[in-house]
Design a protein around this motif. Structure first.
Motif, short mmCIF file in Angstrom:
data_model
loop_
_atom_site.label_atom_id
_atom_site.label_comp_id
_atom_site.label_asym_id
_atom_site.label_seq_id
_atom_site.Cartn_x
_atom_site.Cartn_y
_atom_site.Cartn_z
N LEU A 96 0.83 -1.19 0.00
CA LEU A 96 0.00 0.00 0.00
C LEU A 96 0.88 1.26 0.00
O LEU A 96 1.84 1.35 0.77
N VAL B 106 -7.18 1.56 -3.23
CA VAL B 106 -7.04 0.10 -3.34
C VAL B 106 -7.96 -0.39 -4.45
O VAL B 106 -8.94 0.27 -4.80
N ALA C 86 -10.18 -5.56 -3.26
CA ALA C 86 -9.51 -5.63 -1.97
C ALA C 86 -10.43 -5.26 -0.81
O ALA C 86 -10.05 -5.39 0.35
N VAL D 283 -10.65 -4.35 4.80
CA VAL D 283 -9.63 -4.94 3.94
C VAL D 283 -8.85 -5.94 4.79
O VAL D 283 -8.93 -5.93 6.02
N ARG E 216 -5.22 -7.30 5.87
CA ARG E 216 -3.80 -6.95 5.91
C ARG E 216 -3.01 -8.15 6.44
O ARG E 216 -3.49 -8.89 7.30
#
Length: 360
Positions: free
Chosen positions: A39, A291, A295, A305, A307
């Motif tokens: 990201l 994003v 996602a 989202v 991670r």
């Protein structure tokens, strides 16, 4: 037989030592390969098209302040007028009669006031003579009080006559600004009052382009103060308008904020009341995270989202912002260089592990 039994024991022991290694290898091979990405924040811009309305820069509906009959109509629909120009004359006989009555009352009050003022001045001068007793103090005081009372009555009559004179001025309708007559609702001889507009005047040399901007975009800034728009009357032509003001409040019914642009219509090419389609270039102040749509997971409970942290999946709640060509703007507990799943799903539970592969 002794040698055969020993050989079988050795063989079984060897098989027992190899079993854990084979199970571990199988478990490693069972992990899924999941594509992920790193990201990074970026500037967020978006071009949107919204509907708008063209409105006159100024508009006035002219009513008769007093009830009467239209004696003369000097303009018609489509006529261009100038500020102060006489547009219509209304006749109200009873008002004119009352005005004459109050003018007569004013003259009578003025004569009475001047008479009492003259008497008071004469008595006052006589009282100042060296010979005492010419004017009794009570007579002088009575004369002074009469003078003050007549003065007040005269001033009241003057103000009343003035008010009726101003009301009589309402019988003449004048243009409040330069513009064009867009509606005429009465003809000569029509009984008019304050219940219906006689004429409508619009100033169309400049037009207000008003856009209802959704609440999602009100915190953004425009890339350019000039916006392009088109109208149905000229489908292949683009016009330019300049941003001048915002309402600075959200309409609770539509959840929008009004943005107003000004268009120079000195050629009278466009008409007030037309619908327009405006293209706006919006830009978020500061950088944001964008994003891919895949996602983001949205279910009945939350939007999040996934991670990767410490080699394990973690759900992070996010709020959605603008949709752009690059993806969807999100806000949440995220940071640069976070590893997110390209294709997230709520079947990927928190704490699960996989082979995380950075997508190219």
């Amino acid at each position: 037989m002794r040698y055969v039994v020993a050989s079988m024991i050795i063989l079984l022991a060897g098989c027992t030592n190899d079993a854990p290694k084979q199970t571990a290898t199988t478990a490693d091979n069972a992990l899924d390969t999941i594509p992920v990405f790193l990201l990074h924040d970026t500037s967020v811009t978006r071009n949107i098209e919204l509907t708008a309305e063209l409105l006159p820069y100024e508009k006035a509906e002219l009513f008769a302040r007093v009830q009467g009959y239209v004696r003369e109509m000097k303009v018609d629909m489509g006529d261009k007028v100038h500020r102060g120009q006489t547009l219509a004359i209304i006749e109200a006989p009873e008002l004119q009669t009352k005005q004459a009555e109050f003018q007569a009352s004013l003259q009578a009050a003025k004569a009475k006031y001047m008479s009492s003022a003259d008497v008071f001045q004469r008595l006052y001068k006589a009282s100042q003579a060296k010979t005492p007793g010419i004017v009794a103090p009570v007579d002088l005081e009575r004369s002074r009080n009469q003078y003050l009372a007549d003065s007040a009555s005269y001033e009241a009559s003057r103000q009343l006559a003035r008010s009726y004179q101003e009301v009589a001025g309402y019988l003449v309708l004048q243009a409040p600004f330069d513009g064009v007559i867009t509606a005429r609702n009465a003809d000569r001889g029509t009984l008019v009052g304050n219940n219906q507009a006689i004429l409508t005047v619009q100033h169309n040399n400049r037009l207000r382009l008003r856009i209802a901007v959704p609440e999602l975009y009100v915190a953004t800034g425009t890339v350019n103060k000039v916006a392009s728009f088109r109208v149905d009357a000229f489908p292949e032509k683009l016009f330019q308008a300049t941003l001048t003001r915002k309402s600075e409040s959200i309409d609770p019914q539509t959840r929008t904020e009004l943005w107003e642009y000004l268009y120079d219509n000195k050629n009278n090419e466009l008409k007030a009341g037309s619908f327009a389609y405006v293209k706006l270039g919006l830009q978020r102040t500061g950088n944001s995270f964008v994003v891919p749509p895949t996602a983001i997971v949205t279910n009945q409970e939350r939007r999040f989202v996934i991670r990767v942290k410490d080699n394990k999946a973690e759900w992070v709640d996010v709020r959605q912002g603008m949709s752009t060509d690059k993806g969807i703007e999100v806000f949440g507990n995220l940071a640069n260089s976070d590893t997110l799943l390209v294709r997230a799903t709520d079947e990927r539970k928190p704490g699960s592990v996989a082979w995380w592969k950075i997508a190219r």
